[in-house]
Scaffold this motif. Sequence first.
Motif, PDB file in Angstrom:
ATOM      1  N   ALA A  20      39.233  59.500  18.935  1.00 37.70           N
ATOM      2  CA  ALA A  20      37.790  59.512  18.696  1.00 37.70           C
ATOM      3  C   ALA A  20      37.284  60.923  18.428  1.00 37.70           C
ATOM      4  CB  ALA A  20      37.057  58.922  19.905  1.00 37.70           C
ATOM      5  N   ASP A  21      37.995  61.912  18.981  1.00 34.35           N
ATOM      6  CA  ASP A  21      37.619  63.320  18.802  1.00 34.35           C
ATOM      7  C   ASP A  21      38.316  63.936  17.595  1.00 34.35           C
ATOM      8  OD1 ASP A  21      36.037  65.433  19.699  1.00 34.35           O
ATOM      9  OD2 ASP A  21      37.684  66.336  20.833  1.00 34.35           O
ATOM     10  N   ASP A  22      38.956  63.068  16.770  1.00 34.56           N
ATOM     11  CA  ASP A  22      39.632  63.488  15.540  1.00 34.56           C
ATOM     12  C   ASP A  22      40.820  64.413  15.786  1.00 34.56           C
ATOM     13  OD1 ASP A  22      38.028  62.002  13.801  1.00 34.56           O
ATOM     14  OD2 ASP A  22      36.502  63.574  13.700  1.00 34.56           O
ATOM     15  N   VAL A  23      41.463  64.277  16.947  1.00 32.99           N
ATOM     16  CA  VAL A  23      42.682  65.029  17.231  1.00 32.99           C
ATOM     17  C   VAL A  23      43.861  64.296  16.600  1.00 32.99           C
ATOM     18  CG1 VAL A  23      44.248  65.833  19.047  1.00 32.99           C
ATOM     19  CG2 VAL A  23      41.767  65.963  19.379  1.00 32.99           C
ATOM     20  N   GLU A  24      44.711  65.015  15.903  1.00 34.33           N
ATOM     21  CA  GLU A  24      45.867  64.398  15.249  1.00 34.33           C
ATOM     22  C   GLU A  24      47.120  64.530  16.117  1.00 34.33           C
ATOM     23  OE1 GLU A  24      46.407  65.875  11.331  1.00 34.33           O
ATOM     24  OE2 GLU A  24      44.400  65.331  10.643  1.00 34.33           O
ATOM     25  N   ASP A  95      35.810  49.289  26.097  1.00 39.40           N
ATOM     26  CA  ASP A  95      34.871  48.212  25.788  1.00 39.40           C
ATOM     27  C   ASP A  95      34.501  48.200  24.309  1.00 39.40           C
ATOM     28  OD1 ASP A  95      34.846  47.400  28.401  1.00 39.40           O
ATOM     29  OD2 ASP A  95      32.940  48.343  28.910  1.00 39.40           O
ATOM     30  N   ILE A  96      34.161  49.362  23.789  1.00 37.10           N
ATOM     31  CA  ILE A  96      33.663  49.432  22.414  1.00 37.10           C
ATOM     32  C   ILE A  96      34.756  49.083  21.408  1.00 37.10           C
ATOM     33  CG2 ILE A  96      32.826  51.046  20.656  1.00 37.10           C
ATOM     34  CD1 ILE A  96      31.114  52.331  22.824  1.00 37.10           C
ATOM     35  N   PRO A 104      38.991  53.711  17.673  1.00 30.77           N
ATOM     36  CA  PRO A 104      38.548  54.950  18.327  1.00 30.77           C
ATOM     37  C   PRO A 104      37.801  55.906  17.395  1.00 30.77           C
ATOM     38  CG  PRO A 104      40.770  54.410  19.015  1.00 30.77           C
ATOM     39  CD  PRO A 104      40.426  53.449  17.915  1.00 30.77           C
ATOM     40  N   LYS A 105      38.285  56.054  16.144  1.00 28.53           N
ATOM     41  CA  LYS A 105      37.605  56.960  15.218  1.00 28.53           C
ATOM     42  C   LYS A 105      36.178  56.487  14.937  1.00 28.53           C
ATOM     43  CE  LYS A 105      41.569  58.950  12.770  1.00 28.53           C
ATOM     44  NZ  LYS A 105      41.239  60.344  13.148  1.00 28.53           N
ATOM     45  N   THR A 106      36.038  55.163  14.768  1.00 34.65           N
ATOM     46  CA  THR A 106      34.697  54.604  14.539  1.00 34.65           C
ATOM     47  C   THR A 106      33.813  54.825  15.753  1.00 34.65           C
ATOM     48  OG1 THR A 106      35.604  52.906  13.075  1.00 34.65           O
ATOM     49  CG2 THR A 106      33.424  52.495  14.010  1.00 34.65           C
ATOM     50  N   ALA A 107      34.365  54.608  16.941  1.00 32.13           N
ATOM     51  CA  ALA A 107      33.591  54.820  18.169  1.00 32.13           C
ATOM     52  C   ALA A 107      33.142  56.269  18.277  1.00 32.13           C
ATOM     53  CB  ALA A 107      34.432  54.427  19.382  1.00 32.13           C
ATOM     54  N   GLY A 108      34.036  57.199  17.924  1.00 36.14           N
ATOM     55  CA  GLY A 108      33.678  58.614  17.972  1.00 36.14           C
ATOM     56  C   GLY A 108      32.556  58.945  16.995  1.00 36.14           C
ATOM     57  N   LYS A 109      32.631  58.384  15.817  1.00 35.36           N
ATOM     58  CA  LYS A 109      31.587  58.656  14.817  1.00 35.36           C
ATOM     59  C   LYS A 109      30.246  58.080  15.260  1.00 35.36           C
ATOM     60  CE  LYS A 109      30.698  58.492   9.859  1.00 35.36           C
ATOM     61  NZ  LYS A 109      31.250  58.167   8.522  1.00 35.36           N
ATOM     62  N   TYR A 111      29.263  57.646  18.248  1.00 32.13           N
ATOM     63  CA  TYR A 111      28.749  58.492  19.342  1.00 32.13           C
ATOM     64  C   TYR A 111      28.092  59.743  18.777  1.00 32.13           C
ATOM     65  CZ  TYR A 111      28.742  61.854  23.164  1.00 32.13           C
ATOM     66  OH  TYR A 111      28.368  62.801  24.079  1.00 32.13           O
ATOM     67  N   ARG A 112      28.764  60.387  17.823  1.00 32.15           N
ATOM     68  CA  ARG A 112      28.220  61.624  17.264  1.00 32.15           C
ATOM     69  C   ARG A 112      26.951  61.380  16.452  1.00 32.15           C
ATOM     70  NH1 ARG A 112      33.831  62.555  16.985  1.00 32.15           N
ATOM     71  NH2 ARG A 112      33.991  61.578  14.924  1.00 32.15           N
ATOM     72  N   GLU A 113      26.906  60.254  15.714  1.00 33.02           N
ATOM     73  CA  GLU A 113      25.758  59.990  14.836  1.00 33.02           C
ATOM     74  C   GLU A 113      24.570  59.367  15.573  1.00 33.02           C
ATOM     75  OE1 GLU A 113      25.413  60.702  11.611  1.00 33.02           O
ATOM     76  OE2 GLU A 113      27.410  61.583  11.378  1.00 33.02           O
ATOM     77  N   LEU A 114      24.880  58.451  16.524  1.00 27.35           N
ATOM     78  CA  LEU A 114      23.811  57.672  17.156  1.00 27.35           C
ATOM     79  C   LEU A 114      23.780  57.783  18.680  1.00 27.35           C
ATOM     80  CD1 LEU A 114      24.150  54.399  15.027  1.00 27.35           C
ATOM     81  CD2 LEU A 114      22.486  56.248  14.699  1.00 27.35           C
ATOM     82  N   GLY A 115      24.729  58.522  19.249  1.00 25.27           N
ATOM     83  CA  GLY A 115      24.755  58.658  20.704  1.00 25.27           C
ATOM     84  C   GLY A 115      25.186  57.396  21.426  1.00 25.27           C
ATOM     85  N   ILE A 116      25.949  56.525  20.755  1.00 25.36           N
ATOM     86  CA  ILE A 116      26.370  55.249  21.352  1.00 25.36           C
ATOM     87  C   ILE A 116      27.501  55.483  22.349  1.00 25.36           C
ATOM     88  CG2 ILE A 116      27.523  53.043  20.856  1.00 25.36           C
ATOM     89  CD1 ILE A 116      25.903  52.999  18.228  1.00 25.36           C
TER      90      ILE A 116
END
Length: 583
Positions: A20-24, A95-96, A104-109, A111-116
């Motif tokens: 989610a934090d874009d770590v590879e 949960d998400i 996870p990548k979608t969940a991270g985005k 969170y960053r865009e909408l604070g979800i």
Amino acid sequence: MATNAEIAGRFEEFADLLEADDVEYKPRAYRRAAENVRSHPTPIADYVAADDREAIEGIEGVGDAIASKIVEYVETGAIEELEELRAALPIDIADITRIEGVGPKTAGKLYRELGIETLDDLEAAAEAGEIQAVKGFGPKTEQNIRDNLEFAREVGQRHLLGEGRPLADDVLAYLEDLETVERCEVAGSIRRWRETIGDVDVLAATDAPEAVVEAFVDWGSVGSEIESGPAKASVRIGEIRVDLRVVAPEEFGSALQYFTGSKDHNVRLRNYAIDQGMKLNEYGAFDVSDLEDAEDGQRVGDRVAGDTEAGMYEALGLSWMPPELREDRGEIPAAENGELPDLLARDDVRGDLHTHTEWSDGNDTVAEMVAAAAERGYDYFAVADHAEGPGVVGGMGLSNEEILAQVDVVREVDADTEIEVFTGIEANVDASGDIGLSEDVIEALDVVVASPHSGLDQDAETATDRLVRAIENPAVDVLGHPSGRLLNERSGLAFDAAELGRAAAEHGTALEVNSNPRRLDLWGSAVQAAIEEGAPIAVNTDAHRTTTLEFMRWGVHTARRGWAEPADVINTWELEELRTFLH
């Protein structure tokens, strides 16, 4: 004491948060470690207790850094680095990501865009139309989230059978060693081998209830006590709640029948009893035919059964019903008419037709997997690594050229072992039902398992047509994990199981019960519907290492939930009969 599943869950969370934090790269290492920890045959907490660092690092995928985190978690109940990651990304990631299509990548985005951070945040944003406004999303994604919220909330409250049943076995072993316990058994959904459970229910027969409750609460494996009383107690072991109920020995059978359920089965059985002038409850079976008010009191009437569970059914003129059948899907009329199935047993299974090796995403060599199968007494075994195609994790599927190269290796191993080793592949059923194998590959293979791995959000009609097309393909021997679901993670395809069954019966294609405890796909009611249409069934492990060949246990009980008899299951057949089916 931390269980292997609990430890694995922490590393899966690590992987999800890092992704989610874009770590590879790191997420893949944590997922690999989590998978190996989860399936490890020995409780890893025992290694920690024995200060056996070598054994911990001997687990594949567990190096020094991950081993240190395992020790830290077992000893303290937390991992400092994970806590820091949680603070930086305060997302309810498990949960998400249960929402189909939300990784996870979608969940991270989001969170960053909408604070979800939570499912409630996600629902509010979807209802407000905020998600479709985020770049890369749209109305379809937003609607998908709304459609899957209920599923994500429901499964978040349940545990996998594959996690709960081993714990239940440990509880039973502990109780059986107590001198004050005469008999003990699991009850509830775990005894019916349902694919997910809410908690672990255990019954114990004793004349010293308070002593048993005290010994249970004081057991070293108990993490915390929830509540306790003179005849029952609830504790938490790892992340799972365990409920103990103690009963008088003469009422053990009736209590076991009552608390095993299911609710629908018990209601139907009680009504059946009423028609015969009988009353059933957790205290026994009572003849109330001569009483004017049969509802007044729990132990009213002449008690005719209760010390054994079989006696409860015999009192009604019925055969004892295996717990897997007790779902009110026709088992009571079948028992009344002497038509209960002779259910599949573990010893009936002669081989495994869907397994993986290091050639794709497995851990062990072809020779190691075959040797492990031979040790289990199998007559035959198939290697079915992934073919390349959509949905294969990490792009680890084999090309047509690599499949043909593996065929040569499998043939060499086959020549050096006593069991029959089939060449095979797990092909991908794409969105239209095609499997993408060349004719020369199909000709070289003994077994083609075709499974959906992507496009799992199709509507039921489209999904059914897609799977039927794969079943009709003359190259396909087994339709693997037909829904593609991952329990507590994604719901997978919906389809008409009876229609799949009719197609499978007509075209001689087996429908798989995938025994991986995260799949159990097909499931009981779908197996029953398919068998009623005459479909052949294959119970396979989808094992990715030698130790997970043990998954067959879960598949057999899942097939039993679908009323499967040995003759219904192709990998119980004699070798020549199976070979004829495959060719």
